[in-house]
Design a protein around this motif. Sequence first.
Motif, PDB file in Angstrom:
ATOM      1  N   LEU A   1       0.933  -1.524   0.262  1.00  0.00           N
ATOM      2  CA  LEU A   1       0.079   0.474   0.082  1.00  0.00           C
ATOM      3  C   LEU A   1       1.021   1.193  -0.058  1.00  0.00           C
ATOM      4  CD1 LEU A   1      -2.344   1.598   0.408  1.00  0.00           C
ATOM      5  CD2 LEU A   1      -2.405   1.256   2.873  1.00  0.00           C
ATOM      6  N   ILE A   2       0.657   2.241  -0.687  1.00  0.00           N
ATOM      7  CA  ILE A   2       1.603   3.309  -1.152  1.00  0.00           C
ATOM      8  C   ILE A   2       0.517   4.811  -0.445  1.00  0.00           C
ATOM      9  CG2 ILE A   2       2.449   5.203  -2.155  1.00  0.00           C
ATOM     10  CD1 ILE A   2       3.663   2.474  -2.833  1.00  0.00           C
ATOM     11  N   VAL A   3       1.297   5.310   0.735  1.00  0.00           N
ATOM     12  CA  VAL A   3       0.470   6.182   1.664  1.00  0.00           C
ATOM     13  C   VAL A   3       1.191   7.172   0.862  1.00  0.00           C
ATOM     14  CG1 VAL A   3      -0.233   7.041   3.637  1.00  0.00           C
ATOM     15  CG2 VAL A   3      -0.221   4.264   3.481  1.00  0.00           C
ATOM     16  N   GLU A   4       0.567   8.234   0.298  1.00  0.00           N
ATOM     17  CA  GLU A   4       0.883  10.066  -0.237  1.00  0.00           C
ATOM     18  C   GLU A   4       1.236  10.092   1.120  1.00  0.00           C
ATOM     19  OE1 GLU A   4       1.510  10.433  -4.681  1.00  0.00           O
ATOM     20  OE2 GLU A   4      -0.843   9.571  -3.468  1.00  0.00           O
ATOM     21  N   ASP A   5       1.572  11.255   2.017  1.00  0.00           N
ATOM     22  CA  ASP A   5       1.723  12.060   2.908  1.00  0.00           C
ATOM     23  C   ASP A   5       1.983  13.280   2.576  1.00  0.00           C
ATOM     24  OD1 ASP A   5       0.731  11.916   5.734  1.00  0.00           O
ATOM     25  OD2 ASP A   5       2.756  10.674   6.534  1.00  0.00           O
ATOM     26  N   THR A   6       1.512  14.226   3.316  1.00  0.00           N
ATOM     27  CA  THR A   6       1.582  15.293   3.367  1.00  0.00           C
ATOM     28  C   THR A   6       1.628  16.330   4.332  1.00  0.00           C
ATOM     29  OG1 THR A   6      -0.929  16.332   3.573  1.00  0.00           O
ATOM     30  CG2 THR A   6       0.186  15.697   1.159  1.00  0.00           C
ATOM     31  N   GLN A   7       2.044  17.948   4.373  1.00  0.00           N
ATOM     32  CA  GLN A   7       2.678  18.267   5.896  1.00  0.00           C
ATOM     33  C   GLN A   7       1.624  18.354   6.754  1.00  0.00           C
ATOM     34  OE1 GLN A   7       2.256  23.096   5.841  1.00  0.00           O
ATOM     35  NE2 GLN A   7       3.641  21.932   5.020  1.00  0.00           N
ATOM     36  N   TRP A   8       0.376  17.856   6.052  1.00  0.00           N
ATOM     37  CA  TRP A   8      -1.277  17.729   7.001  1.00  0.00           C
ATOM     38  C   TRP A   8      -1.713  16.590   7.073  1.00  0.00           C
ATOM     39  CZ3 TRP A   8      -1.431  20.616   1.533  1.00  0.00           C
ATOM     40  CH2 TRP A   8      -1.265  21.668   1.902  1.00  0.00           C
ATOM     41  N   GLY A   9      -1.531  15.302   6.847  1.00  0.00           N
ATOM     42  CA  GLY A   9      -1.814  14.506   6.734  1.00  0.00           C
ATOM     43  C   GLY A   9      -1.277  14.005   5.359  1.00  0.00           C
ATOM     44  N   PRO A  10      -2.405  12.472   5.461  1.00  0.00           N
ATOM     45  CA  PRO A  10      -2.101  11.344   4.789  1.00  0.00           C
ATOM     46  C   PRO A  10      -3.512  11.733   3.404  1.00  0.00           C
ATOM     47  CG  PRO A  10      -3.399  10.097   6.333  1.00  0.00           C
ATOM     48  CD  PRO A  10      -2.641  10.992   6.994  1.00  0.00           C
ATOM     49  N   ILE A  11      -2.962  11.504   2.444  1.00  0.00           N
ATOM     50  CA  ILE A  11      -3.976  11.708   1.201  1.00  0.00           C
ATOM     51  C   ILE A  11      -5.312  11.088   1.223  1.00  0.00           C
ATOM     52  CG2 ILE A  11      -4.328  11.592  -1.283  1.00  0.00           C
ATOM     53  CD1 ILE A  11      -2.019  13.576  -1.645  1.00  0.00           C
ATOM     54  N   MET A  12      -6.352  10.783   1.452  1.00  0.00           N
ATOM     55  CA  MET A  12      -7.167   9.677   1.436  1.00  0.00           C
ATOM     56  C   MET A  12      -8.645  10.112   0.742  1.00  0.00           C
ATOM     57  SD  MET A  12      -6.550   9.181   5.928  1.00  0.00           S
ATOM     58  CE  MET A  12      -8.084   7.222   5.729  1.00  0.00           C
ATOM     59  N   ALA A  13      -8.546  10.546   0.414  1.00  0.00           N
ATOM     60  CA  ALA A  13      -9.950  10.888  -0.159  1.00  0.00           C
ATOM     61  C   ALA A  13      -9.916  12.515  -1.389  1.00  0.00           C
ATOM     62  CB  ALA A  13     -11.359  11.061   0.511  1.00  0.00           C
ATOM     63  N   SER A  14     -11.000  12.739  -2.186  1.00  0.00           N
ATOM     64  CA  SER A  14     -11.665  12.918  -3.191  1.00  0.00           C
ATOM     65  C   SER A  14     -12.725  14.402  -2.405  1.00  0.00           C
ATOM     66  CB  SER A  14     -11.312  12.468  -4.483  1.00  0.00           C
ATOM     67  OG  SER A  14     -10.120  11.988  -4.694  1.00  0.00           O
ATOM     68  N   ASP A  15     -12.401  15.423  -3.311  1.00  0.00           N
ATOM     69  CA  ASP A  15     -13.024  16.499  -2.637  1.00  0.00           C
ATOM     70  C   ASP A  15     -14.430  16.166  -3.966  1.00  0.00           C
ATOM     71  OD1 ASP A  15     -15.258  18.082  -1.865  1.00  0.00           O
ATOM     72  OD2 ASP A  15     -13.178  20.197  -1.771  1.00  0.00           O
ATOM     73  N   THR A  16     -15.601  17.039  -3.736  1.00  0.00           N
ATOM     74  CA  THR A  16     -16.784  17.109  -5.105  1.00  0.00           C
ATOM     75  C   THR A  16     -16.060  17.110  -6.692  1.00  0.00           C
ATOM     76  OG1 THR A  16     -17.036  18.735  -4.180  1.00  0.00           O
ATOM     77  CG2 THR A  16     -18.582  17.297  -3.122  1.00  0.00           C
ATOM     78  N   ASP A  17     -14.700  18.330  -6.860  1.00  0.00           N
ATOM     79  CA  ASP A  17     -14.363  18.026  -7.909  1.00  0.00           C
ATOM     80  C   ASP A  17     -13.529  17.656  -8.139  1.00  0.00           C
ATOM     81  OD1 ASP A  17     -12.558  19.186  -6.181  1.00  0.00           O
ATOM     82  OD2 ASP A  17     -12.765  21.773  -7.017  1.00  0.00           O
ATOM     83  N   GLY A  18     -13.077  16.806  -7.620  1.00  0.00           N
ATOM     84  CA  GLY A  18     -12.390  15.457  -7.115  1.00  0.00           C
ATOM     85  C   GLY A  18     -10.614  15.993  -6.788  1.00  0.00           C
ATOM     86  N   THR A  19     -10.259  17.096  -6.497  1.00  0.00           N
ATOM     87  CA  THR A  19      -9.397  17.517  -5.902  1.00  0.00           C
ATOM     88  C   THR A  19      -8.606  16.446  -4.720  1.00  0.00           C
ATOM     89  OG1 THR A  19      -9.532  19.934  -6.809  1.00  0.00           O
ATOM     90  CG2 THR A  19      -7.840  19.604  -4.246  1.00  0.00           C
ATOM     91  N   PRO A  20      -7.700  16.424  -4.787  1.00  0.00           N
ATOM     92  CA  PRO A  20      -7.133  15.373  -4.071  1.00  0.00           C
ATOM     93  C   PRO A  20      -7.146  15.512  -2.185  1.00  0.00           C
ATOM     94  CG  PRO A  20      -4.750  15.796  -4.967  1.00  0.00           C
ATOM     95  CD  PRO A  20      -5.950  16.496  -5.825  1.00  0.00           C
ATOM     96  N   LEU A  21      -7.651  15.207  -1.475  1.00  0.00           N
ATOM     97  CA  LEU A  21      -7.968  15.209  -0.058  1.00  0.00           C
ATOM     98  C   LEU A  21      -6.850  15.008   1.300  1.00  0.00           C
ATOM     99  CD1 LEU A  21     -12.023  15.456   0.608  1.00  0.00           C
ATOM    100  CD2 LEU A  21     -10.724  17.325  -0.080  1.00  0.00           C
ATOM    101  N   ALA A  22      -6.345  15.625   1.815  1.00  0.00           N
ATOM    102  CA  ALA A  22      -5.091  15.320   2.826  1.00  0.00           C
ATOM    103  C   ALA A  22      -6.009  15.296   4.212  1.00  0.00           C
ATOM    104  CB  ALA A  22      -3.906  15.816   2.774  1.00  0.00           C
ATOM    105  N   LEU A  23      -6.051  13.985   5.229  1.00  0.00           N
ATOM    106  CA  LEU A  23      -6.908  14.298   6.508  1.00  0.00           C
ATOM    107  C   LEU A  23      -5.667  14.316   7.577  1.00  0.00           C
ATOM    108  CD1 LEU A  23      -9.312  13.589   7.657  1.00  0.00           C
ATOM    109  CD2 LEU A  23      -8.007  11.465   8.781  1.00  0.00           C
ATOM    110  N   ALA A  24      -6.424  15.876   8.034  1.00  0.00           N
ATOM    111  CA  ALA A  24      -5.162  16.710   9.626  1.00  0.00           C
ATOM    112  C   ALA A  24      -6.625  16.282  10.138  1.00  0.00           C
ATOM    113  CB  ALA A  24      -5.804  18.032   9.351  1.00  0.00           C
TER     114      ALA A  24
END
Length: 799
Positions: A385-408
């Motif tokens: 499993l590849i976990v993509e992590d940002t300074q805010w948290g891992p990318i886990m979902a997409s917004d209604t317009d398709g933008t990646p979402l990281a979970l803080a």
Amino acid sequence: MRWIRRFFFLCGLLVVVGIGSAWLLLHGSLARLDGKVSSEHLSARVSINRDALGTATIDANDRIDLSWALGFLHAQERYFQMDLMRRLAAGELSELFGKQAIELDRGHRMHRFRARATESLARMPPADRALIDAYREGVNAGLADLSVRPWEYLLLRQTPQPWRSEDTALVIDAMFLDLNSDGANLRELNLARLRAALPAPVYRFLIAPGSSWDAPLRGDALAAEPLPGADVLDLRNGTWQLVYNATELHQSVTDSDGLRNGSNNFAVGGALVAGGAALVSNDMHLGLRVPNIWYRARLRYPDPDQPGASIDLNGVTLPGTPALTAGSNGHIAWGYTNSYGDWTDWVRVQRDPEQTQRYRTANGWETIAAHTELLHVRDEPDQSLIVEDTQWGPIMASDTDGTPLALAWTAHDPRALNLRLIELERTHDVQHALDLAPGFGMPAQNFVVGDEHGHIGWTLTGNAIPRREGFDPLLPADFSTPGVGWNGWLEPTAYPRVYDPENHRLWTANARTVDGDWLRWEGDGGYDLGARALQIRDDLLGKQQLSASDMLAVQLDDRAVFLERWHALLQTTLATAQNPALVELQSAAKSWSARAAIDSIDYRLVRSFRSHVVDAVLAPFAALARAKSAAFELPSAQGYEAAVWTLLQIRPMHLLDPRYADWNALLLDAATKVAEESGGQGKLASQTWGERNTAAIRHPLSRALPNFIARWIDMPAQSLPGDSNMPRVQSPGFGASERFTIEPGHEDRSYLMMPGGQSGNPLSPFHAAGHDDWVIGRATPLLPGPSLHRLTLEPATSG
């Protein structure tokens, strides 16, 4: 015939041998109750006494030895439970159960809690780390001391793996998952989907953050959201095309028939108690299972701050951790409810279109950290499993317009875990306890405490409350915009706090507790409707002097105050009914017992009526959101009681599902569904609440066993009173995981009851000890009874 007789004799012999072997294996995994055990990790003798309930009284020379002894006991009685909790948090269940657990593991592995736990341990003070390491050694010694590994591993054909220090942190992470919506933040994903599908005024009206049921500790009920006019949304003029079919429309679109939350804690000051000490009540409602999540214990050791004095703790511990979670130290008593504050946010990740591993931050471009997580799957190849992590948290979902979402999420910060809870053991007054609570490394909980001098107080626990700036925390936000995001952490002195209120009463029940700036920091993570908190408050205000028995009466209050107006609405709806099924329903629901009692028919009918009405009212709004996102589910919003009740009172045609000629038609349709659920005419008399609300308190593995064996392992299938939106919250698999009232300094006048018993082994005398008290609401004494078993732990002698 001789061969036939021999065949049946051999079959019978094999059955007897099989049963005997199973019994011997189970017996071999029983905890050691008497005798002596030695260990090189102990500095002095430790005695462990058990009473008829299996409550363990540990007398140790210091806190380190006590932690070792508690770990020893937890492992002997509860190792499989502890193992499941650490594996749940780490995303490692597939190693035990195979591919059926892989999706759950993938979701939890995204948080990389094992790596984070290791980091949290490295930051802990040496004294805390020493307690955790001693506990680890005790756990592994307790496991090794069993003659046979715990029976669950025999059934799974697995060998239990040793306990590690970071596993204690993982058990706390498992509680974060349990109390913070499994770390998936689906509520805010669905709020974003709902907001994208509906005009803003309709969205705000539906998810109103409060209602007339509010009963906060500070502030008043929130003002009602205005009803949107036909110029905002008209469901019947054809402008809005509803995209759903008849079958989907009338499926349940809410969780109105289930339970999400239910914990209560409340306290009264000494001015209302005959002895002058406070009374603290707590029932932490969680999913119920065998064995119960908590382990009863009395822990005693010399007070390092006062020579000659001792620390004497009574209450519940969490297997996997070395602390007393809730209870009393003889000077103060404390308990918790889940705060349902907002501790997670979705952050929109703006990738560089030319270098997609880069993303924009307020300080420029950063590189996404890619972590490869290897999942070991029983009897299957490993999966990565590849976990993509940002300074805010891992990318886990997409917004209604398709933008990646990281979970803080506050649980991701190393500061969120520590052992400062243990400092309560040496605390003698409410003020000091309130000072400590904001530093506890645990999920943010409502913390209610009282002391022997009659003082009471409330605040929030949790060492990580973010300072949010510049965005709506219920919807995804772009933290790359300067000034938007989490701007550090709230200082402990800024946490909300109530100390000795004028009315000498405190109460929390998963609903909103505060207003103003305090509410700004706490946020709304899906508060419960305030009906339960209001009923507790009014129960307490109804008496000018209270005792432990009065507090128990509040905990067991199953009066259906919330459904009173729904009963009246059902009666009005059925007043002119001609359909024979509805006439029978009218007769059955005419009387109103006003309780969620096991023999109540009317309660069950009214409750079902409300569920069908809420579903029908909300169906068109859910359909509009599903037209844009097939994954949409209505997010929790206080049961939508405020919005639905307002619509039923005003009955605006522009917000009525066009399938109905008028609002009365919707109500009659809901009543018809209630009648149909009974199975036909003449069957309503059997539709008692107890028949519907029957306990299903089961061991995690019992579903894989034949019923005659499962019944031996699980708790009995008993009818239970209580329901949501009343103090005695109860469903088949959800309810009070413990229930106590403690008068600090007078623990002999206090009680503690639990579902199930101390041990997960069905051969143990403690497997179900005390369970009947919990079922009928009979107060089990907090203090242990006479000792029936004594185990001595001794330092190993050299040479």
